[in-house]
Scaffold this motif. Structure first.
Motif, PDB file in Angstrom:
ATOM      1  N   ALA A 112      18.101  70.248   6.263  1.00  0.00           N
ATOM      2  CA  ALA A 112      18.383  71.681   6.215  1.00  0.00           C
ATOM      3  C   ALA A 112      19.672  72.010   6.947  1.00  0.00           C
ATOM      4  O   ALA A 112      20.485  72.822   6.479  1.00  0.00           O
ATOM      5  CB  ALA A 112      17.212  72.456   6.819  1.00  0.00           C
ATOM      6  N   ARG A 113      19.875  71.398   8.092  1.00  0.00           N
ATOM      7  CA  ARG A 113      21.102  71.660   8.856  1.00  0.00           C
ATOM      8  C   ARG A 113      22.337  71.237   8.069  1.00  0.00           C
ATOM      9  O   ARG A 113      23.350  71.950   8.016  1.00  0.00           O
ATOM     10  CB  ARG A 113      21.057  70.916  10.194  1.00  0.00           C
ATOM     11  CG  ARG A 113      20.160  71.557  11.239  1.00  0.00           C
ATOM     12  CD  ARG A 113      20.325  70.885  12.591  1.00  0.00           C
ATOM     13  NE  ARG A 113      19.467  71.465  13.607  1.00  0.00           N
ATOM     14  CZ  ARG A 113      19.733  72.570  14.291  1.00  0.00           C
ATOM     15  NH1 ARG A 113      20.873  73.213  14.052  1.00  0.00           N
ATOM     16  NH2 ARG A 113      18.893  73.028  15.197  1.00  0.00           N
ATOM     17  N   ALA A 114      22.271  70.066   7.458  1.00  0.00           N
ATOM     18  CA  ALA A 114      23.424  69.561   6.714  1.00  0.00           C
ATOM     19  C   ALA A 114      23.791  70.477   5.553  1.00  0.00           C
ATOM     20  O   ALA A 114      24.974  70.667   5.247  1.00  0.00           O
ATOM     21  CB  ALA A 114      23.120  68.154   6.193  1.00  0.00           C
ATOM     22  N   ALA A 115      22.776  71.083   4.929  1.00  0.00           N
ATOM     23  CA  ALA A 115      23.024  71.902   3.747  1.00  0.00           C
ATOM     24  C   ALA A 115      23.359  73.357   4.074  1.00  0.00           C
ATOM     25  O   ALA A 115      24.075  74.018   3.311  1.00  0.00           O
ATOM     26  CB  ALA A 115      21.809  71.844   2.819  1.00  0.00           C
ATOM     27  N   LEU A 116      22.864  73.867   5.215  1.00  0.00           N
ATOM     28  CA  LEU A 116      22.946  75.311   5.463  1.00  0.00           C
ATOM     29  C   LEU A 116      23.802  75.704   6.665  1.00  0.00           C
ATOM     30  O   LEU A 116      24.139  76.876   6.823  1.00  0.00           O
ATOM     31  CB  LEU A 116      21.530  75.879   5.658  1.00  0.00           C
ATOM     32  CG  LEU A 116      20.524  75.611   4.529  1.00  0.00           C
ATOM     33  CD1 LEU A 116      19.145  76.142   4.925  1.00  0.00           C
ATOM     34  CD2 LEU A 116      20.982  76.251   3.223  1.00  0.00           C
ATOM     35  N   GLU A 117      24.140  74.745   7.503  1.00  0.00           N
ATOM     36  CA  GLU A 117      24.788  75.088   8.768  1.00  0.00           C
ATOM     37  C   GLU A 117      26.168  75.741   8.576  1.00  0.00           C
ATOM     38  O   GLU A 117      26.629  76.489   9.433  1.00  0.00           O
ATOM     39  CB  GLU A 117      24.937  73.838   9.636  1.00  0.00           C
ATOM     40  CG  GLU A 117      24.897  74.138  11.122  1.00  0.00           C
ATOM     41  CD  GLU A 117      24.621  72.893  11.950  1.00  0.00           C
ATOM     42  OE1 GLU A 117      24.112  73.044  13.070  1.00  0.00           O
ATOM     43  OE2 GLU A 117      24.904  71.769  11.460  1.00  0.00           O
ATOM     44  N   ALA A 118      26.807  75.488   7.450  1.00  0.00           N
ATOM     45  CA  ALA A 118      28.124  76.070   7.225  1.00  0.00           C
ATOM     46  C   ALA A 118      28.068  77.584   7.075  1.00  0.00           C
ATOM     47  O   ALA A 118      29.014  78.293   7.450  1.00  0.00           O
ATOM     48  CB  ALA A 118      28.759  75.447   5.976  1.00  0.00           C
ATOM     49  N   ASP A 119      26.954  78.091   6.534  1.00  0.00           N
ATOM     50  CA  ASP A 119      26.842  79.527   6.255  1.00  0.00           C
ATOM     51  C   ASP A 119      25.829  80.250   7.138  1.00  0.00           C
ATOM     52  O   ASP A 119      25.765  81.479   7.117  1.00  0.00           O
ATOM     53  CB  ASP A 119      26.442  79.744   4.787  1.00  0.00           C
ATOM     54  CG  ASP A 119      27.481  79.179   3.827  1.00  0.00           C
ATOM     55  OD1 ASP A 119      28.678  79.387   4.072  1.00  0.00           O
ATOM     56  OD2 ASP A 119      27.077  78.520   2.849  1.00  0.00           O
TER      57      ASP A 119
END
Length: 308
Positions: A112-119
């Protein structure tokens, strides 16, 4: 200086007449709660079901819910529950418990962090394995049962038999309706919810003891007046205190509901509902139940013996 009176002194309201409406109403709500409990059930949180809970906040202030659901579903961790909260892009994401223990739950968080941390900012992450959740269910259930039994034993020794039975009826009634509130609102039931239920039991006990203490005092003062009239006097005498306590407590809880944040929102909502339920119960359920339980004054008992 004149004191503020929220409730007028020396009122003579016929509260016992409300029992003809309150008893059927409470019976319907209690039966509905039992039916919902066995059909719909409680909305158990991660504490009891196991799994991973992630709360995130959108950098832009607006969360793209459709994209989040698609992204998290594509992770391949099974069913995912995505819910928005607040007005600034807050999102709650729940993944069901994964086989493989704690390591499997860590993989969920890392993905989840890898996919969502940017936004999104990650505000809260909780992971509970199936074994731990089972232990929490067992411990929580035992805790509630022990606490309720202890309260009921206290009531039995604190009052005469009839008053104790009335207090027990009121306490159990408040617990049932509080559980019903959980099921109707679908507020998440977790370890904090157990604390809320136990707090409501204490508040219910406090409300009942205040009224019944006055009832016992009046039983010594008035030996032969009708039971209904005595109970009306008891509630009228304590109504000022009951209203003051309910209003001040409700205002505090309302502030928590509105400004306390998501972490305690559910707890505050349940407590606010509990205060309303307990106040209603003390006036319309536990006290009127003494009429049906058979509370009699000493003068009434003497007359009954003489008549026999």
């Amino acid at each position: 200086m004149r004191l503020l009176r929220i409730w007028p002194d020396n009122t003579k309201i016929h509260f016992m007449g409300l029992r003809h409406f309150s008893f059927p109403l409470s019976a319907i709500m209690s039966i509905a709660t039992i039916v919902l409990f066995f059909t719909v059930g409680l909305n158990f949180g991660v504490d009891f079901k196991g799994g991973t809970l992630i709360e995130i906040q959108a950098h832009s202030g607006v969360a793209d819910m459709a994209k989040l659901r698609t992204t998290t579903t594509n992770f391949g961790f099974g069913e995912v529950e995505v819910q928005g909260f607040g007005n600034s892009g807050g999102v709650s994401i729940k993944f069901k418990s994964q086989p493989g223990g704690e390591e499997a739950q860590k993989v969920v968080v890392q993905t989840a962090r890898a996919a969502l941390e940017a936004d999104y900012d990650f505000r809260r992450v909780e992971s509970v394995g199936p074994r731990v959740s089972g232990e929490l269910v067992q411990s929580g259930t035992i805790g509630i049962i022990v606490a309720v039994v202890a309260v009921l034993m206290y009531l039995w020794f604190r009052f005469e038999r009839e008053l104790a039975l009335g207090a027990i009826v009121g306490t159990l009634h408040d617990i049932v309706l509080t559980v019903g509130f959980f099921m109707i609102t679908r507020i998440e039931f977790n370890m904090t919810s157990i604390a809320a239920i136990l707090t409501i039991v204490g508040y219910s006990l406090n409300e009942t003891v205040v009224v019944f203490d006055r009832t016992r005092e009046l039983m010594r003062k008035y030996k032969a007046i009708p039971t209904v009239e005595l109970l009306d006097i008891s509630i009228n005498h304590t109504m000022s205190r009951t209203v003051m306590t309910a209003i001040t407590t409700s205002l505090s809880l309302l502030a928590l509901v509105l400004f306390g944040g998501e972490a305690i929102h559910g707890f505050a909502m349940v407590m606010l509902a509990g205060v309303i339920i307990c106040t209603y119960s003390a006036i319309c359920i536990s006290t009127p139940s003494l009429i049906y339980i058979g509370l009699k004054l000493s003068g009434q008992k003497d007359k009954a013996v003489a008549g026999a």
